[in-house]
Design a protein around this motif. Structure first.
Motif, PDB file in Angstrom:
ATOM      1  N   LEU A  27      -9.476 -23.770  14.218  1.00 36.95           N
ATOM      2  CA  LEU A  27     -10.654 -24.005  13.680  1.00 36.95           C
ATOM      3  C   LEU A  27     -10.369 -24.637  12.266  1.00 36.95           C
ATOM      4  N   LYS A  28      -8.991 -24.503  12.018  1.00 30.98           N
ATOM      5  CA  LYS A  28      -8.312 -25.327  10.596  1.00 30.98           C
ATOM      6  C   LYS A  28      -9.087 -24.394   9.534  1.00 30.98           C
ATOM      7  N   ARG A  29      -9.144 -22.992   9.591  1.00 31.90           N
ATOM      8  CA  ARG A  29      -9.500 -22.199   8.771  1.00 31.90           C
ATOM      9  C   ARG A  29      -8.612 -21.195   8.138  1.00 31.90           C
ATOM     10  N   GLU A  30      -8.586 -21.017   6.775  1.00 33.51           N
ATOM     11  CA  GLU A  30      -7.584 -20.069   6.364  1.00 33.51           C
ATOM     12  C   GLU A  30      -7.985 -18.388   6.926  1.00 33.51           C
ATOM     13  N   VAL A  31      -6.920 -17.772   6.953  1.00 36.44           N
ATOM     14  CA  VAL A  31      -6.886 -16.608   7.731  1.00 36.44           C
ATOM     15  C   VAL A  31      -6.660 -15.367   6.981  1.00 36.44           C
ATOM     16  N   LEU A  32      -7.451 -14.400   6.632  1.00 34.33           N
ATOM     17  CA  LEU A  32      -7.310 -13.184   6.142  1.00 34.33           C
ATOM     18  C   LEU A  32      -7.206 -11.862   6.881  1.00 34.33           C
ATOM     19  N   ASP A  33      -6.454 -10.998   6.374  1.00 41.26           N
ATOM     20  CA  ASP A  33      -6.207  -9.800   7.328  1.00 41.26           C
ATOM     21  C   ASP A  33      -6.511  -8.569   6.136  1.00 41.26           C
ATOM     22  N   THR A  34      -7.447  -7.786   6.432  1.00 44.11           N
ATOM     23  CA  THR A  34      -7.560  -6.554   5.490  1.00 44.11           C
ATOM     24  C   THR A  34      -6.358  -5.794   5.235  1.00 44.11           C
ATOM     25  N   ASP A  35      -5.926  -5.324   6.270  1.00 40.61           N
ATOM     26  CA  ASP A  35      -4.719  -4.380   6.196  1.00 40.61           C
ATOM     27  C   ASP A  35      -3.600  -5.199   5.432  1.00 40.61           C
ATOM     28  N   VAL A  36      -3.307  -6.267   5.486  1.00 46.95           N
ATOM     29  CA  VAL A  36      -2.230  -7.231   4.922  1.00 46.95           C
ATOM     30  C   VAL A  36      -2.494  -7.134   3.470  1.00 46.95           C
ATOM     31  N   LEU A  37      -3.848  -7.563   3.136  1.00 51.79           N
ATOM     32  CA  LEU A  37      -4.274  -7.556   1.709  1.00 51.79           C
ATOM     33  C   LEU A  37      -4.028  -6.510   0.870  1.00 51.79           C
ATOM     34  N   ILE A  38      -4.578  -5.294   1.655  1.00 54.36           N
ATOM     35  CA  ILE A  38      -4.557  -3.978   0.837  1.00 54.36           C
ATOM     36  C   ILE A  38      -2.919  -3.490   0.736  1.00 54.36           C
ATOM     37  N   SER A  39      -2.217  -3.923   1.801  1.00 51.32           N
ATOM     38  CA  SER A  39      -0.731  -3.630   1.727  1.00 51.32           C
ATOM     39  C   SER A  39       0.183  -4.248   0.879  1.00 51.32           C
ATOM     40  N   GLU A  40      -0.586  -5.590   0.553  1.00 49.17           N
ATOM     41  CA  GLU A  40       0.179  -6.374  -0.699  1.00 49.17           C
ATOM     42  C   GLU A  40      -0.243  -6.039  -1.813  1.00 49.17           C
ATOM     43  N   LYS A  41      -1.464  -5.473  -2.013  1.00 49.58           N
ATOM     44  CA  LYS A  41      -1.958  -5.065  -3.471  1.00 49.58           C
ATOM     45  C   LYS A  41      -1.245  -3.852  -3.702  1.00 49.58           C
ATOM     46  N   VAL A  42      -1.114  -3.085  -2.823  1.00 47.23           N
ATOM     47  CA  VAL A  42      -0.588  -1.774  -3.282  1.00 47.23           C
ATOM     48  C   VAL A  42       1.244  -1.677  -3.404  1.00 47.23           C
ATOM     49  N   GLY A  43       1.616  -2.562  -2.489  1.00 49.17           N
ATOM     50  CA  GLY A  43       3.244  -2.877  -2.308  1.00 49.17           C
ATOM     51  C   GLY A  43       3.549  -1.671  -1.498  1.00 49.17           C
ATOM     52  N   LEU A  44       2.956  -1.030  -0.558  1.00 52.04           N
ATOM     53  CA  LEU A  44       3.109  -0.172   0.647  1.00 52.04           C
ATOM     54  C   LEU A  44       2.545  -0.566   1.875  1.00 52.04           C
ATOM     55  N   SER A  45       3.165  -0.091   3.078  1.00 56.48           N
ATOM     56  CA  SER A  45       2.524  -0.171   4.233  1.00 56.48           C
ATOM     57  C   SER A  45       1.058   0.602   4.366  1.00 56.48           C
ATOM     58  N   VAL A  46       0.436   0.174   5.549  1.00 55.15           N
ATOM     59  CA  VAL A  46      -0.800   1.172   5.724  1.00 55.15           C
ATOM     60  C   VAL A  46      -0.385   2.464   5.966  1.00 55.15           C
ATOM     61  N   ALA A  47       0.614   2.748   6.678  1.00 58.03           N
ATOM     62  CA  ALA A  47       1.262   3.954   7.046  1.00 58.03           C
ATOM     63  C   ALA A  47       1.693   4.844   5.660  1.00 58.03           C
ATOM     64  N   GLN A  48       2.399   4.003   4.720  1.00 61.72           N
ATOM     65  CA  GLN A  48       2.665   4.827   3.501  1.00 61.72           C
ATOM     66  C   GLN A  48       1.307   5.034   2.659  1.00 61.72           C
ATOM     67  N   ILE A  49       0.461   3.994   2.678  1.00 57.76           N
ATOM     68  CA  ILE A  49      -0.711   4.177   2.050  1.00 57.76           C
ATOM     69  C   ILE A  49      -1.446   5.947   2.477  1.00 57.76           C
ATOM     70  N   PHE A  50      -1.466   6.095   3.798  1.00 63.77           N
ATOM     71  CA  PHE A  50      -1.994   7.132   4.314  1.00 63.77           C
ATOM     72  C   PHE A  50      -1.372   8.206   3.674  1.00 63.77           C
ATOM     73  N   GLU A  51      -0.019   8.269   3.929  1.00 67.61           N
ATOM     74  CA  GLU A  51       0.785   9.479   3.444  1.00 67.61           C
ATOM     75  C   GLU A  51       0.735   9.776   1.859  1.00 67.61           C
ATOM     76  N   LYS A  52       0.659   8.505   1.228  1.00 67.18           N
ATOM     77  CA  LYS A  52       0.625   8.947  -0.299  1.00 67.18           C
ATOM     78  C   LYS A  52      -0.712   9.341  -0.898  1.00 67.18           C
ATOM     79  N   PHE A  53      -1.772   8.538  -0.334  1.00 64.83           N
ATOM     80  CA  PHE A  53      -3.053   8.728  -0.901  1.00 64.83           C
ATOM     81  C   PHE A  53      -4.163   9.295   0.112  1.00 64.83           C
ATOM     82  N   GLY A  54      -3.521   9.498   1.145  1.00 60.40           N
ATOM     83  CA  GLY A  54      -4.608   9.956   2.134  1.00 60.40           C
ATOM     84  C   GLY A  54      -5.611   9.055   2.764  1.00 60.40           C
TER      85      GLY A  54
END
Ligand code: ADP
Ligand code: S3P
Length: 164
Positions: A27-54
């Motif tokens: 569709l020639k549209r930009e793609v966003l992925d909520t897990d990726v955006l959160i991960s990039e924002k915090v600088g940790l993987s989703v699994a690491q965020i769960f471990e550190k912040f629950g």
């Protein structure tokens, strides 16, 4: 063509991230992925965020991100984490496509690496219970239901049929 965000929802491993990439190309549209955006924002993987912040910490980040996504001026393709429909502010994000795949299909699909990325799949009994509970919520929130038990191409064709 639908002039709002195209939002993919569904259980972990149903193919949201993979399909969103294909849709972006088609569709020639930009793609966003909520897990990726959160991960990039915090600088940790989703699994690491769960471990550190629950899980609660992760959910707070998800809730906040939803507001940001709603305020975007151009329509995107948005791949979401499987729990996104738990949030009240999910409503109104865009046109919602539920990728419905059987629990057994998902289990067969995922490699050990893919399992390890998803903390909520550690205990299979609990994961199955979560799957059953979530199914109802996905259906309630969906504008369109996609059969995601087959290959990606099959899912892609179904989504395109609805939005072109
Ligand atoms: P989600 O974003 O819904 O968690 P992913 O797109 O990350 O799911 O897919 C999880 C795994 O399953 C990846 O290894 C991906 O290559 C594979 N996969 C996704 N969709 C399909 C499909 N339709 N058929 C076979 N494998 C798939
Ligand atoms: C979750 C799904 C995951 C990720 C987190 C929690 C869930 O995303 O957001 O591990 O609650 O279902 P995927 O659906 O992309 O695996």
């Amino acid at each position: 063509m639908i002039n709002e965000h195209l939002v993919l929802i569904g259980f972990m491993g149903s193919g949201k991230s993979s399909l969103s990439q294909q849709l972006g190309i088609a569709l020639k549209r930009e793609v966003l992925d909520t897990d990726v955006l959160i991960s990039e924002k915090v600088g940790l993987s989703v699994a690491q965020i769960f471990e550190k912040f629950g899980e609660e910490g992760f959910r707070m980040l998800e809730r906040n991100l939803l507001e940001e996504l709603k305020s975007l001026k151009t329509p995107h393709i948005i791949s979401t984490g499987g729990g996104i429909i738990m949030h009240n502010n999910f409503r109104g994000l865009g046109k919602v496509f539920y990728l419905r795949a059987n629990f057994e299909v998902i289990l067969e699909r995922l490699s050990a690496y893919e399992f390890q990325k998803r903390p909520l799949l550690k205990d299979l009994q609990k994961a199955k219970e979560l799957y059953l509970k979530r199914q109802v919520l996905y259906e309630k929130n969906a504008d369109f239901i996609i059969d995601a038990n087959g290959g990606l191409q099959k899912s892609l064709e179904q989504v395109l049929e609805y939005c072109l």
